[in-house]
Every structure is written in C-alpha cells, then in structure tokens.
Design an enzyme around this catalytic site. Structure first.
Site, PDB file in Angstrom:
ATOM      1  N   THR A   1     -10.723   2.244  -1.880  1.00 52.03           N
ATOM      2  CA  THR A   1      -9.561   1.398  -2.165  1.00 52.03           C
ATOM      3  C   THR A   1      -9.600   0.852  -3.599  1.00 52.03           C
ATOM      4  OG1 THR A   1     -10.670  -0.563  -1.322  1.00 52.03           O
ATOM      5  CG2 THR A   1      -9.323   0.686   0.244  1.00 52.03           C
TER       6      THR A   1
ATOM      7  N   GLU B   1     -12.169   5.597   5.088  1.00 51.46           N
ATOM      8  CA  GLU B   1     -11.864   4.748   3.930  1.00 51.46           C
ATOM      9  C   GLU B   1     -13.004   3.757   3.692  1.00 51.46           C
ATOM     10  OE1 GLU B   1      -7.852   2.800   3.347  1.00 51.46           O
ATOM     11  OE2 GLU B   1      -9.136   1.015   3.378  1.00 51.46           O
TER      12      GLU B   1
ATOM     13  N   SER C   1     -11.207  11.411   8.488  1.00 51.74           N
ATOM     14  CA  SER C   1     -11.449  10.961   7.116  1.00 51.74           C
ATOM     15  C   SER C   1     -11.805   9.481   7.190  1.00 51.74           C
ATOM     16  CB  SER C   1     -10.214  11.208   6.247  1.00 51.74           C
ATOM     17  OG  SER C   1      -9.066  10.641   6.830  1.00 51.74           O
TER      18      SER C   1
ATOM     19  N   ALA D   1      -6.730  -5.555  -4.588  1.00 54.17           N
ATOM     20  CA  ALA D   1      -5.401  -6.165  -4.726  1.00 54.17           C
ATOM     21  C   ALA D   1      -5.232  -6.654  -6.156  1.00 54.17           C
ATOM     22  CB  ALA D   1      -5.245  -7.307  -3.743  1.00 54.17           C
TER      23      ALA D   1
ATOM     24  N   GLY E   1       1.116  -1.308  -4.065  1.00 56.70           N
ATOM     25  CA  GLY E   1       0.055  -2.309  -4.091  1.00 56.70           C
ATOM     26  C   GLY E   1       0.527  -3.684  -3.690  1.00 56.70           C
ATOM     27  N   ASP E   2      -0.439  -4.475  -3.271  1.00 55.94           N
ATOM     28  CA  ASP E   2      -0.163  -5.872  -2.920  1.00 55.94           C
ATOM     29  C   ASP E   2      -0.283  -6.723  -4.173  1.00 55.94           C
ATOM     30  OD1 ASP E   2       0.510  -5.915  -0.257  1.00 55.94           O
ATOM     31  OD2 ASP E   2      -1.571  -5.795   0.403  1.00 55.94           O
TER      32      ASP E   2
ATOM     33  N   HIS F   1       6.735  -2.256   7.414  1.00 58.34           N
ATOM     34  CA  HIS F   1       6.193  -3.093   6.333  1.00 58.34           C
ATOM     35  C   HIS F   1       6.962  -4.413   6.332  1.00 58.34           C
ATOM     36  CE1 HIS F   1       5.321  -4.510   2.256  1.00 58.34           C
ATOM     37  NE2 HIS F   1       4.272  -3.700   2.278  1.00 58.34           N
TER      38      HIS F   1
ATOM     39  N   HIS G   1      -7.617   8.832  10.371  1.00 58.94           N
ATOM     40  CA  HIS G   1      -8.163   8.228   9.140  1.00 58.94           C
ATOM     41  C   HIS G   1      -8.762   6.867   9.519  1.00 58.94           C
ATOM     42  CE1 HIS G   1      -8.534   7.446   4.860  1.00 58.94           C
ATOM     43  NE2 HIS G   1      -7.915   6.292   5.005  1.00 58.94           N
TER      44      HIS G   1
ATOM     45  N   PHE H   1      -5.851 -10.281   9.583  1.00 61.70           N
ATOM     46  CA  PHE H   1      -5.317  -9.247   8.710  1.00 61.70           C
ATOM     47  C   PHE H   1      -4.040  -8.661   9.311  1.00 61.70           C
ATOM     48  CE2 PHE H   1      -5.511  -4.972   6.638  1.00 61.70           C
ATOM     49  CZ  PHE H   1      -5.251  -5.433   5.367  1.00 61.70           C
TER      50      PHE H   1
ATOM     51  N   LYS I   1       9.201   8.689  -0.665  1.00 59.84           N
ATOM     52  CA  LYS I   1       7.855   8.791  -1.236  1.00 59.84           C
ATOM     53  C   LYS I   1       7.295  10.203  -1.024  1.00 59.84           C
ATOM     54  CE  LYS I   1       5.779   5.160   0.798  1.00 59.84           C
ATOM     55  NZ  LYS I   1       4.787   4.083   0.999  1.00 59.84           N
TER      56      LYS I   1
HETATM   57  P1  FAD Z   1       5.993   0.930  -0.595  1.00 56.71           P
HETATM   58  O1  FAD Z   1       6.023   1.793   0.597  1.00 56.71           O
HETATM   59  O2  FAD Z   1       6.508   1.486  -1.841  1.00 56.71           O
HETATM   60  O3  FAD Z   1       6.777  -0.436  -0.338  1.00 56.71           O
HETATM   61  C1  FAD Z   1       6.518  -1.234   0.804  1.00 56.71           C
HETATM   62  C2  FAD Z   1       7.775  -1.362   1.659  1.00 56.71           C
HETATM   63  O4  FAD Z   1       8.755  -2.097   0.938  1.00 56.71           O
HETATM   64  C3  FAD Z   1       8.346   0.001   1.958  1.00 56.71           C
HETATM   65  O5  FAD Z   1       7.825   0.441   3.202  1.00 56.71           O
HETATM   66  C4  FAD Z   1       9.829  -0.209   1.884  1.00 56.71           C
HETATM   67  O6  FAD Z   1      10.323  -0.506   3.143  1.00 56.71           O
HETATM   68  C5  FAD Z   1      10.003  -1.430   0.993  1.00 56.71           C
HETATM   69  N1  FAD Z   1      10.389  -1.048  -0.379  1.00 56.71           N
HETATM   70  C6  FAD Z   1       9.645  -1.182  -1.497  1.00 56.71           C
HETATM   71  N2  FAD Z   1      10.349  -0.818  -2.595  1.00 56.71           N
HETATM   72  C7  FAD Z   1      11.550  -0.433  -2.141  1.00 56.71           C
HETATM   73  C8  FAD Z   1      12.741   0.044  -2.791  1.00 56.71           C
HETATM   74  N3  FAD Z   1      12.811   0.169  -4.126  1.00 56.71           N
HETATM   75  N4  FAD Z   1      13.800   0.341  -2.013  1.00 56.71           N
HETATM   76  C9  FAD Z   1      13.754   0.203  -0.675  1.00 56.71           C
HETATM   77  N5  FAD Z   1      12.665  -0.269  -0.001  1.00 56.71           N
HETATM   78  C10 FAD Z   1      11.585  -0.570  -0.723  1.00 56.71           C
HETATM   79  N6  FAD Z   1      -3.320  -2.127  -1.291  1.00 56.71           N
HETATM   80  C11 FAD Z   1      -4.103  -2.265  -2.390  1.00 56.71           C
HETATM   81  O7  FAD Z   1      -3.921  -3.212  -3.179  1.00 56.71           O
HETATM   82  N7  FAD Z   1      -5.139  -1.401  -2.641  1.00 56.71           N
HETATM   83  C12 FAD Z   1      -5.386  -0.324  -1.843  1.00 56.71           C
HETATM   84  O8  FAD Z   1      -6.316   0.434  -2.091  1.00 56.71           O
HETATM   85  C13 FAD Z   1      -4.563  -0.142  -0.678  1.00 56.71           C
HETATM   86  N8  FAD Z   1      -4.746   0.915   0.150  1.00 56.71           N
HETATM   87  C14 FAD Z   1      -3.872   1.131   1.188  1.00 56.71           C
HETATM   88  C15 FAD Z   1      -4.000   2.305   1.971  1.00 56.71           C
HETATM   89  C16 FAD Z   1      -3.124   2.551   3.016  1.00 56.71           C
HETATM   90  C17 FAD Z   1      -3.289   3.823   3.829  1.00 56.71           C
HETATM   91  C18 FAD Z   1      -2.079   1.630   3.311  1.00 56.71           C
HETATM   92  C19 FAD Z   1      -1.124   1.897   4.439  1.00 56.71           C
HETATM   93  C20 FAD Z   1      -1.944   0.472   2.543  1.00 56.71           C
HETATM   94  C21 FAD Z   1      -2.819   0.206   1.475  1.00 56.71           C
HETATM   95  N9  FAD Z   1      -2.693  -0.919   0.661  1.00 56.71           N
HETATM   96  C22 FAD Z   1      -3.516  -1.082  -0.434  1.00 56.71           C
HETATM   97  C23 FAD Z   1      -1.688  -1.947   0.968  1.00 56.71           C
HETATM   98  C24 FAD Z   1      -0.384  -1.705   0.183  1.00 56.71           C
HETATM   99  O9  FAD Z   1      -0.631  -1.842  -1.202  1.00 56.71           O
HETATM  100  C25 FAD Z   1       0.623  -2.738   0.642  1.00 56.71           C
HETATM  101  O10 FAD Z   1       1.008  -2.525   1.960  1.00 56.71           O
HETATM  102  C26 FAD Z   1       1.833  -2.859  -0.275  1.00 56.71           C
HETATM  103  O11 FAD Z   1       2.533  -4.057   0.077  1.00 56.71           O
HETATM  104  C27 FAD Z   1       2.784  -1.692  -0.149  1.00 56.71           C
HETATM  105  O12 FAD Z   1       2.356  -0.573  -0.849  1.00 56.71           O
HETATM  106  P2  FAD Z   1       3.111   0.836  -0.583  1.00 56.71           P
HETATM  107  O13 FAD Z   1       2.787   1.787  -1.636  1.00 56.71           O
HETATM  108  O14 FAD Z   1       2.924   1.283   0.799  1.00 56.71           O
HETATM  109  O15 FAD Z   1       4.589   0.324  -0.842  1.00 56.71           O
END
Ligand code: FAD
Length: 287
Positions: free
Chosen positions: A39, A8, A6, A42, A99-100, A142, A258, A209, A158
């Site tokens: 994507t 991106e 796949s 941010a 999200g970031d 992370h 991917h 990055f 998740k």
């Molecule tokens: P989560 O997994 O929810 O949180 C990140 C980490 O923080 C977790 O691994 C966990 O350890 C900790 N955490 C968070 N909340 C809690 C909680 N309540 N309790 C305990 N631990 C917690 N960013 C963008 O802006 N746009 C995109 O399109 C985008 N695409 C992406 C695609 C992929 C495949 C990946 C891997 C990342 C992408 N990102 C994107 C980056 C992503 O948004 C960042 O890494 C962001 O900081 C974390 O998002 P997440 O959903 O993985 O977070």
C-alpha cells in the site's frame, strides 16, 4: 476448485515492523500467490517506503509485486515519476487509486497540478504502456458515491481507462459481493472483480475501519465476536468466518481472492490451508 490468491502488505514503520513484514512474506510466499501488493500511505505519506519495499520484495522474494499509487498531494509529474521509479525497479504492476485525504482532512482535494481523479491517473499510466493496472471497487458502495449505480458507472470508467481488473474493499457476507458482481455485469463490465478478503485479527479495529469505509456490519458478526471474546476463542471464530466467506464465494465461481494480511500472516495462512491452498515446494528445494 482452488482459487488464485494474492496478498496485500503495508510498508513497515520501524525496524520491528520490517521484521514482521519479512516474516509475513516468508510464511505466505510458499502458498504461491499470483502477486503481492504494497500500500501507499494515506496522503502519499509512505512514497519512499512503498518504493523501497516493492523494489526489495520484487528483487529478493521472487514474488510478482504490485505497488499501490495514489494521486493525493502530488503533481502529475511527481506521481508519474514515482511510477517510473517502480518500473525502473522492475515493478510493472500498479494498483491505481485516487487515494484517501491526509489525516485531519475530510475530503479529497486535487493538487492544483495533480490528477483530478483516479480515471486521469489510470489513463496516464496506461499511456506509458509500462504497467498492468488494477483499481479499487466497493461492493458496499464508496461513501462518496451518490448511489450504487453511480459507483458502478465510475468503476466502469476506471476499467475502460486501461485497468485489467478491480480489487474490492472487504465485506462481511458473500451475498454483498455476489450482488455487486451481478450489477457490474449488468452495467457491461466484463473485466474481473476480485473480492478483497479481510481475515479479522482484531474485531474492534476491523469494526472501526468498516464503519469509516461505509461497509455494512451484520449484527450476527458483532454478536459472534462478543461471545468469542468472552470465551477467548476469537482466532477460531475469525478463521471459521473467513473460511466460510471464501468457500461460499468459490462455490459461486469466484476463482481469485485478494487477502488483506495487515502484515500478520497466520490467519490468512490458516484460511488458505482450509481452502486447500497449500505450500508449493519447488523441486530444486527437494533434497
Ligand atoms: P475512486 O473510485 O476514483 O473514487 C471513489 C468513489 O467516489 C467512486 O467509487 C465514485 O463513486 C466517486 N467518484 C470519485 N470521483 C468521481 C467523479 N469524478 N465522478 C463520479 N464519481 C466519482 N488508499 C490509500 O491511501 N493507499 C492505498 O494504498 C490504498 N489501497 C487501496 C486498495 C484497494 C483494493 C482499495 C479498494 C482501496 C484502497 N485505498 C487506498 C483506499 C482508497 O484510496 C479510498 O477508498 C479512496 O477514497 C478512493 O480511491 P479510489 O481510487 O477507489 O477512488
């Protein structure tokens, strides 16, 4: 064994970028990806662009298209309205992310009326019954996770909230992914963890990055790119490193890859070719 692949892409920022994206799709589509994803900028900055690109790709490329969606800077209603727009355009795959934070902000702050975290977003999307949901995973941990176990426990939450599989952040050594996959299995995760693969177009950019994401950078990669740069053969090295990484993963039973294409298709295509993934010509196109 040939892996499922796949790709991106990111939404283009201008006309030139639009042509580049379409070229990338034309080059990679014949490799028959199981899906392509787009994507979400941010801070939610490309909301409309992402919507338009996924709708166009879905309609005109014939490829199964997934939209990334984040919770940043939006109320729950706004975020779910974007998801419904994807569904209306026929896009039923979402990569659901917390999200970031927007540029200039260091940490995620939930919108007062928004989803507090990715699990809440995944639950709400799963409740609609409209989507196949994928989530992000982090083989190098992370940066915000207390430790690897906490990160994996959160990943399990998740996936249990309604996601079907996880796509990982990129990493440089197969061992990093394999260790992570084992730890996930030990934690009771039985859904698929798909490695995210970055073909390195530009070592300086990839290095920066990786540093921001907390991805471990092996010194041998640094040394190899320094030498390759001196001899003007970075592309050759990038293809070799990426092909070997994918090949090692496949040897260990990985059957999905991917690719982060960065809208530049050549390296990804070359690596796929080297892995034996070649263009599939549809019978109706044979004269
Ligand atoms: P989560 O997994 O929810 O949180 C990140 C980490 O923080 C977790 O691994 C966990 O350890 C900790 N955490 C968070 N909340 C809690 C909680 N309540 N309790 C305990 N631990 C917690 N960013 C963008 O802006 N746009 C995109 O399109 C985008 N695409 C992406 C695609 C992929 C495949 C990946 C891997 C990342 C992408 N990102 C994107 C980056 C992503 O948004 C960042 O890494 C962001 O900081 C974390 O998002 P997440 O959903 O993985 O977070």
């Amino acid at each position: 064994m040939q892996p499922q692949i796949s790709f991106e892409f990111f939404p283009p920022r201008n006309v030139e970028g639009t042509f580049r994206l379409w070229d990338a799709v034309q080059v990679l589509a014949p490799l028959d990806p199981s899906f392509v994803s787009v994507t979400y900028g941010a801070g939610g900055t490309t909301r409309d662009l992402t919507r338009d690109v996924v709708a166009t790709l879905h309609k005109h490329s014939g490829l199964r298209t997934a939209a990334h969606l984040t919770c940043v800077n939006a109320t729950r209603e706004e975020t779910l309205a974007v998801a419904q727009e994807f569904a209306k355009a026929g896009v039923k795959d979402i990569v659901a992310l917390r999200g970031d934070p927007p540029k200039g902000e260091n940490s995620f702050t939930a919108h007062p009326d928004g989803f507090a975290n990715s699990v809440e977003l995944i639950e709400a999307l799963a409740d609609t019954g409209d989507f196949t949901i994928r989530v992000g995973a982090y083989p190098d941990k992370h940066p915000e996770a207390a430790d690897m176990q906490a990160d994996i426990d959160w990943l399990k939450r998740k996936l249990d909230a309604g996601a079907t599989e996880a796509l990982t952040q990129f990493f440089f050594e197969a061992e990093t992914f394999l260790r992570f996959r084992d730890a996930c299995a030990k934690a009771g995760i039985d859904k698929q963890i798909v490695p995210g693969i970055l073909p390195i177009e530009n070592w300086k950019g990839a290095r920066n990055f990786a540093t921001r994401c907390g991805t471990t950078i092996p010194s041998w990669v640094d040394d190899a790119f320094a030498k390759a740069e001196r001899d003007g053969r970075e592309d050759l090295l990038a293809t070799a490193i990426c092909t070997e990484l994918c090949s090692d993963l496949i040897d260990e039973g990985v059957d999905k890859l991917h690719f982060y294409t960065l809208n530049r298709p050549e390296l990804t295509r070359d690596v796929c070719f080297a892995l034996g993934v070649t263009p599939k010509v549809k019978l109706e196109h044979v004269a």
